[in-house]
Scaffold this motif. Structure first.
Motif, PDB file in Angstrom:
ATOM      1  N   SER A  10      38.832 -18.785 -57.916  1.00 50.71           N
ATOM      2  CA  SER A  10      39.993 -18.319 -58.680  1.00 50.71           C
ATOM      3  C   SER A  10      41.150 -18.031 -57.736  1.00 50.71           C
ATOM      4  O   SER A  10      40.949 -17.609 -56.598  1.00 50.71           O
ATOM      5  CB  SER A  10      39.651 -17.125 -59.570  1.00 50.71           C
ATOM      6  N   LEU A  11      42.352 -18.304 -58.226  1.00 52.62           N
ATOM      7  CA  LEU A  11      43.561 -18.215 -57.410  1.00 52.62           C
ATOM      8  C   LEU A  11      44.579 -17.306 -58.069  1.00 52.62           C
ATOM      9  O   LEU A  11      44.580 -17.138 -59.296  1.00 52.62           O
ATOM     10  CB  LEU A  11      44.207 -19.593 -57.261  1.00 52.62           C
ATOM     11  N   ARG A  12      45.458 -16.763 -57.238  1.00 49.24           N
ATOM     12  CA  ARG A  12      46.575 -15.949 -57.733  1.00 49.24           C
ATOM     13  C   ARG A  12      47.863 -16.575 -57.214  1.00 49.24           C
ATOM     14  O   ARG A  12      47.949 -16.919 -56.033  1.00 49.24           O
ATOM     15  CB  ARG A  12      46.419 -14.536 -57.171  1.00 49.24           C
ATOM     16  N   VAL A  13      48.841 -16.735 -58.093  1.00 46.47           N
ATOM     17  CA  VAL A  13      50.126 -17.278 -57.617  1.00 46.47           C
ATOM     18  C   VAL A  13      50.943 -16.171 -56.965  1.00 46.47           C
ATOM     19  O   VAL A  13      50.790 -14.988 -57.294  1.00 46.47           O
ATOM     20  CB  VAL A  13      50.965 -17.925 -58.756  1.00 46.47           C
ATOM     21  N   GLU A  34      48.426 -32.412 -62.088  1.00 48.97           N
ATOM     22  CA  GLU A  34      48.969 -33.736 -61.753  1.00 48.97           C
ATOM     23  C   GLU A  34      48.244 -34.337 -60.544  1.00 48.97           C
ATOM     24  O   GLU A  34      48.163 -35.548 -60.404  1.00 48.97           O
ATOM     25  CB  GLU A  34      50.483 -33.636 -61.473  1.00 48.97           C
ATOM     26  N   ASP A  35      47.698 -33.465 -59.675  1.00 44.30           N
ATOM     27  CA  ASP A  35      46.969 -33.957 -58.497  1.00 44.30           C
ATOM     28  C   ASP A  35      45.468 -34.109 -58.766  1.00 44.30           C
ATOM     29  O   ASP A  35      44.667 -34.206 -57.824  1.00 44.30           O
ATOM     30  CB  ASP A  35      47.197 -33.013 -57.302  1.00 44.30           C
ATOM     31  N   GLY A  36      45.086 -34.057 -60.048  1.00 40.15           N
ATOM     32  CA  GLY A  36      43.693 -34.338 -60.413  1.00 40.15           C
ATOM     33  C   GLY A  36      42.752 -33.146 -60.413  1.00 40.15           C
ATOM     34  O   GLY A  36      41.535 -33.304 -60.497  1.00 40.15           O
ATOM     35  N   TYR A  37      43.283 -31.920 -60.326  1.00 37.34           N
ATOM     36  CA  TYR A  37      42.434 -30.718 -60.359  1.00 37.34           C
ATOM     37  C   TYR A  37      42.214 -30.301 -61.819  1.00 37.34           C
ATOM     38  O   TYR A  37      43.068 -30.535 -62.667  1.00 37.34           O
ATOM     39  CB  TYR A  37      43.111 -29.559 -59.619  1.00 37.34           C
ATOM     40  N   ARG A  38      41.051 -29.653 -62.068  1.00 42.05           N
ATOM     41  CA  ARG A  38      40.816 -29.094 -63.404  1.00 42.05           C
ATOM     42  C   ARG A  38      40.995 -27.588 -63.296  1.00 42.05           C
ATOM     43  O   ARG A  38      40.301 -26.923 -62.511  1.00 42.05           O
ATOM     44  CB  ARG A  38      39.396 -29.447 -63.857  1.00 42.05           C
ATOM     45  N   VAL A  39      41.950 -27.042 -64.048  1.00 37.74           N
ATOM     46  CA  VAL A  39      42.276 -25.615 -63.923  1.00 37.74           C
ATOM     47  C   VAL A  39      42.362 -24.955 -65.297  1.00 37.74           C
ATOM     48  O   VAL A  39      42.595 -25.632 -66.293  1.00 37.74           O
ATOM     49  CB  VAL A  39      43.638 -25.413 -63.180  1.00 37.74           C
ATOM     50  N   GLU A  40      42.148 -23.626 -65.331  1.00 30.93           N
ATOM     51  CA  GLU A  40      42.388 -22.911 -66.593  1.00 30.93           C
ATOM     52  C   GLU A  40      42.859 -21.484 -66.287  1.00 30.93           C
ATOM     53  O   GLU A  40      42.526 -20.913 -65.247  1.00 30.93           O
ATOM     54  CB  GLU A  40      41.144 -22.916 -67.484  1.00 30.93           C
ATOM     55  N   GLU A  41      43.643 -20.927 -67.207  1.00 33.90           N
ATOM     56  CA  GLU A  41      44.215 -19.590 -67.012  1.00 33.90           C
ATOM     57  C   GLU A  41      43.132 -18.520 -66.964  1.00 33.90           C
ATOM     58  O   GLU A  41      42.111 -18.634 -67.622  1.00 33.90           O
ATOM     59  CB  GLU A  41      45.160 -19.252 -68.179  1.00 33.90           C
ATOM     60  N   SER A  42      43.396 -17.455 -66.200  1.00 37.54           N
ATOM     61  CA  SER A  42      42.513 -16.288 -66.212  1.00 37.54           C
ATOM     62  C   SER A  42      42.974 -15.362 -67.331  1.00 37.54           C
ATOM     63  O   SER A  42      44.169 -15.194 -67.549  1.00 37.54           O
ATOM     64  CB  SER A  42      42.615 -15.547 -64.878  1.00 37.54           C
ATOM     65  N   ALA A  43      41.991 -14.742 -68.003  1.00 35.86           N
ATOM     66  CA  ALA A  43      42.340 -13.776 -69.057  1.00 35.86           C
ATOM     67  C   ALA A  43      42.574 -12.384 -68.472  1.00 35.86           C
ATOM     68  O   ALA A  43      42.992 -11.465 -69.165  1.00 35.86           O
ATOM     69  CB  ALA A  43      41.213 -13.725 -70.091  1.00 35.86           C
ATOM     70  N   LEU A  44      42.313 -12.210 -67.157  1.00 37.31           N
ATOM     71  CA  LEU A  44      42.345 -10.871 -66.583  1.00 37.31           C
ATOM     72  C   LEU A  44      43.627 -10.563 -65.806  1.00 37.31           C
ATOM     73  O   LEU A  44      43.900  -9.413 -65.500  1.00 37.31           O
ATOM     74  CB  LEU A  44      41.132 -10.650 -65.662  1.00 37.31           C
ATOM     75  N   SER A  45      44.395 -11.611 -65.457  1.00 39.64           N
ATOM     76  CA  SER A  45      45.658 -11.382 -64.745  1.00 39.64           C
ATOM     77  C   SER A  45      46.636 -12.497 -65.083  1.00 39.64           C
ATOM     78  O   SER A  45      46.268 -13.674 -65.020  1.00 39.64           O
ATOM     79  CB  SER A  45      45.421 -11.356 -63.232  1.00 39.64           C
ATOM     80  N   PRO A  46      47.885 -12.137 -65.423  1.00 42.06           N
ATOM     81  CA  PRO A  46      48.885 -13.162 -65.718  1.00 42.06           C
ATOM     82  C   PRO A  46      49.247 -14.012 -64.494  1.00 42.06           C
ATOM     83  O   PRO A  46      49.903 -15.039 -64.616  1.00 42.06           O
ATOM     84  CB  PRO A  46      50.102 -12.365 -66.218  1.00 42.06           C
ATOM     85  N   GLN A  47      48.792 -13.599 -63.308  1.00 40.32           N
ATOM     86  CA  GLN A  47      49.031 -14.396 -62.102  1.00 40.32           C
ATOM     87  C   GLN A  47      47.844 -15.285 -61.746  1.00 40.32           C
ATOM     88  O   GLN A  47      47.919 -16.078 -60.814  1.00 40.32           O
ATOM     89  CB  GLN A  47      49.298 -13.470 -60.896  1.00 40.32           C
ATOM     90  N   SER A  67      38.187 -10.441 -60.917  1.00 38.68           N
ATOM     91  CA  SER A  67      37.920  -9.003 -61.066  1.00 38.68           C
ATOM     92  C   SER A  67      38.767  -8.214 -60.078  1.00 38.68           C
ATOM     93  O   SER A  67      39.265  -7.131 -60.383  1.00 38.68           O
ATOM     94  CB  SER A  67      36.434  -8.717 -60.851  1.00 38.68           C
ATOM     95  N   SER A  68      38.962  -8.784 -58.889  1.00 34.81           N
ATOM     96  CA  SER A  68      39.729  -8.109 -57.856  1.00 34.81           C
ATOM     97  C   SER A  68      41.233  -8.112 -58.192  1.00 34.81           C
ATOM     98  O   SER A  68      41.981  -7.203 -57.822  1.00 34.81           O
ATOM     99  CB  SER A  68      39.387  -8.796 -56.532  1.00 34.81           C
ATOM    100  N   MET A  69      41.687  -9.128 -58.941  1.00 34.92           N
ATOM    101  CA  MET A  69      43.104  -9.169 -59.392  1.00 34.92           C
ATOM    102  C   MET A  69      43.405  -8.037 -60.367  1.00 34.92           C
ATOM    103  O   MET A  69      44.533  -7.589 -60.499  1.00 34.92           O
ATOM    104  CB  MET A  69      43.410 -10.493 -60.098  1.00 34.92           C
ATOM    105  N   LEU A  70      42.358  -7.619 -61.071  1.00 35.25           N
ATOM    106  CA  LEU A  70      42.550  -6.586 -62.087  1.00 35.25           C
ATOM    107  C   LEU A  70      43.056  -5.277 -61.465  1.00 35.25           C
ATOM    108  O   LEU A  70      43.730  -4.478 -62.118  1.00 35.25           O
ATOM    109  CB  LEU A  70      41.189  -6.367 -62.776  1.00 35.25           C
ATOM    110  N   VAL A  71      42.745  -5.077 -60.177  1.00 35.99           N
ATOM    111  CA  VAL A  71      43.076  -3.813 -59.513  1.00 35.99           C
ATOM    112  C   VAL A  71      44.585  -3.550 -59.507  1.00 35.99           C
ATOM    113  O   VAL A  71      45.055  -2.531 -60.014  1.00 35.99           O
ATOM    114  CB  VAL A  71      42.511  -3.797 -58.078  1.00 35.99           C
ATOM    115  N   ALA A  72      45.359  -4.483 -58.935  1.00 36.64           N
ATOM    116  CA  ALA A  72      46.820  -4.277 -58.885  1.00 36.64           C
ATOM    117  C   ALA A  72      47.405  -4.271 -60.300  1.00 36.64           C
ATOM    118  O   ALA A  72      48.352  -3.529 -60.596  1.00 36.64           O
ATOM    119  CB  ALA A  72      47.483  -5.351 -58.031  1.00 36.64           C
TER     120      ALA A  72
END
Length: 448
Positions: free
Chosen positions: A181-184, A200-213, A239-244
């Protein structure tokens, strides 16, 4: 890399992690970079190493009938057996005869004729007769411990705390692959834009429900992509994104991050405050504090000052009532992150939980006076043990009547977590089976 060399690499890594206590994720990343492995080879090496570690106890039990009781086996031979049986039982891509052939060849090269014929004998038995059944184990907790390769003391603790069903789900989840999982970095790129570029570069991605980033990478090796290399995104578990997200941050605040390395949460705090204000970050180890500075630099954040200190002595550096917010992401047993670091479960002992709890109590007690009245502390850990989580917070509240659990914390949780099974009056316990995340605890305390 030849498949043969790849198996040799896997064996070296497993022996180092299993016998010398090396960290699986660190050694694996290093090996993939050093050998410049292709995406496919990197994935296979990861699969063999993590899979073997995750299932170690089950494999050991499965092959017992084929090993003489009194036989002393060298560590590398044992790990070669484990990784070969793992591939035979759990991976479908490689035929058994190829796995056996490679194991025997590696045995010849590293040992002697006796070892290679022992290897051949055990693996041929597994191929012909299959592995030992779990049906003979009558005690359901013991059976769960072996079936999911978790130490029995740990399964007992979890069953006492959460019951059989939640424990079984947790143990099974710990043996599943954890998606990256990544954070922008939102001051540089939006989540939509980053996801679009990756798709566009062929990755499969989906939004996290726990952080808008946050978002998940379901397919594709992100570490070689320019978005990561140039600091537009950073790797962080959901889970760690949830902290901030739960620190109730705004521009211009003064924030203390008491145990900050490697800097994922520290940099997230700075991003949430739009890099305005100050984030004062400490870590017990000089080297780790430098990692935080490096992470801030990568993400082009200037509001972070990171240095070495024992946060139990911060009263010597800061006057009481200095900070608007404090994050105490406390040192813990790490029993929530077994999906990504399966070796932890074999190295930890029950007494570690109690000695760590003493450090958690000391840290809470020492950083609390540094908070302004009306300020907030977020306490978090990457473990699922109540003794380190709820009980640590209850103990602190009993000793510090000027603090309370912030009632607004529960209202501000992401919608996805409002009905979470891990919610109590003290805080939120996330389990690894809940959101494809690490097991994690957090709460927010308010200073009256």
């Amino acid at each position: 890399m030849t498949k043969y060399a790849l198996r040799e690499s896997a064996l070296d890594l497993l022996t180092r992690i299993g016998e010398q206590g090396g960290f699986s994720h660190v050694l694996l990343d290093r090996e993939i970079s050093k050998q410049k492995l292709s995406r496919q080879d990197g994935a296979l090496l990861t699969e063999i190493v993590y899979g073997t570690l995750q299932r170690r106890d089950l494999i050991d039990y499965s092959i017992q009938p084929y090993i003489a009781k009194q036989k002393k086996i060298k560590p590398w031979v044992r790990w070669l057996l484990y990784m070969s049986v793992y591939q035979m039982v759990f991976l479908e891509r490689v035929p058994d005869h190829a796995i056996i052939h490679e194991a025997v060849e590696i045995s010849k090269k590293r040992g002697h004729k006796g070892i290679s014929s022992f290897m051949n004998g055990v693996l041929r038995n597994v191929q012909r007769k299959g592995v030992q059944s779990l049906d003979k184990i009558e005690d359901p907790v013991e059976r769960m411990a072996i079936e999911t390769s978790h130490p029995q003391w740990l399964v007992n603790r979890w069953v006492d705390q959460y019951g059989m069903e939640t424990t079984k789900e947790m143990c099974e989840a710990n043996n599943q692959h954890l998606p990256m999982s990544l954070r922008v970095q939102p001051l540089r790129i939006s989540r939509e834009e980053a996801m679009k570029q990756l798709q566009e570069d062929g990755y499969r991605v989906e939004e996290s429900a726990l952080s808008p980033q946050g978002f998940l990478v379901l397919e594709g090796a992100i570490l070689s992509h320019s978005l990561f290399q140039e600091g537009y995104v950073t790797v962080q578990d959901q889970s760690s994104m949830l902290v901030a997200e739960m620190m109730d941050l705004e521009r211009g605040l003064s924030v203390l991050d008491a145990c900050s390395a490697p800097g994922g949460k520290t940099t997230h705090i700075a991003e949430k405050m739009e890099d305005e204000g100050e984030v004062v970050a400490y870590d017990l180890h000089e080297k780790k504090a430098k990692l935080v500075s490096k992470k801030a630099e990568q993400l082009q954040l200037t509001s972070i000052t990171a240095s070495q200190a024992d946060s139990r002595k911060l009263g010597e550096k800061h006057t009481p009532g200095t900070f608007d917010r404090i994050l105490l992401d406390a040192p813990c047993s790490g029993l929530g992150v077994l999906r990504g670091k399966p070796d932890i479960k074999y190295h930890k002992k029950e007494e570690d939980i109690f000695s760590l709890r003493k450090i958690q109590d000391d840290l809470l007690r020492e950083v609390a006076p540094l908070l302004k009245p009306g300020g907030k502390i977020v306490y978090s850990t990457c473990t699922v043990d109540r003794h380190e989580n709820e009980e640590a917070v209850k103990h602190f509240l009993k000793e510090n009547p000027d603090f309370e659990v912030d009632p607004a914390f529960f209202k501000e949780l992401p919608e996805a977590l409002q009905e979470s099974q891990g919610l109590t009056e003290i805080g939120l316990q996330l389990f690894p089976q809940d959101w494809d995340t690490d097991g994690f605890f957090l709460t927010r305390l308010y200073k009256k």
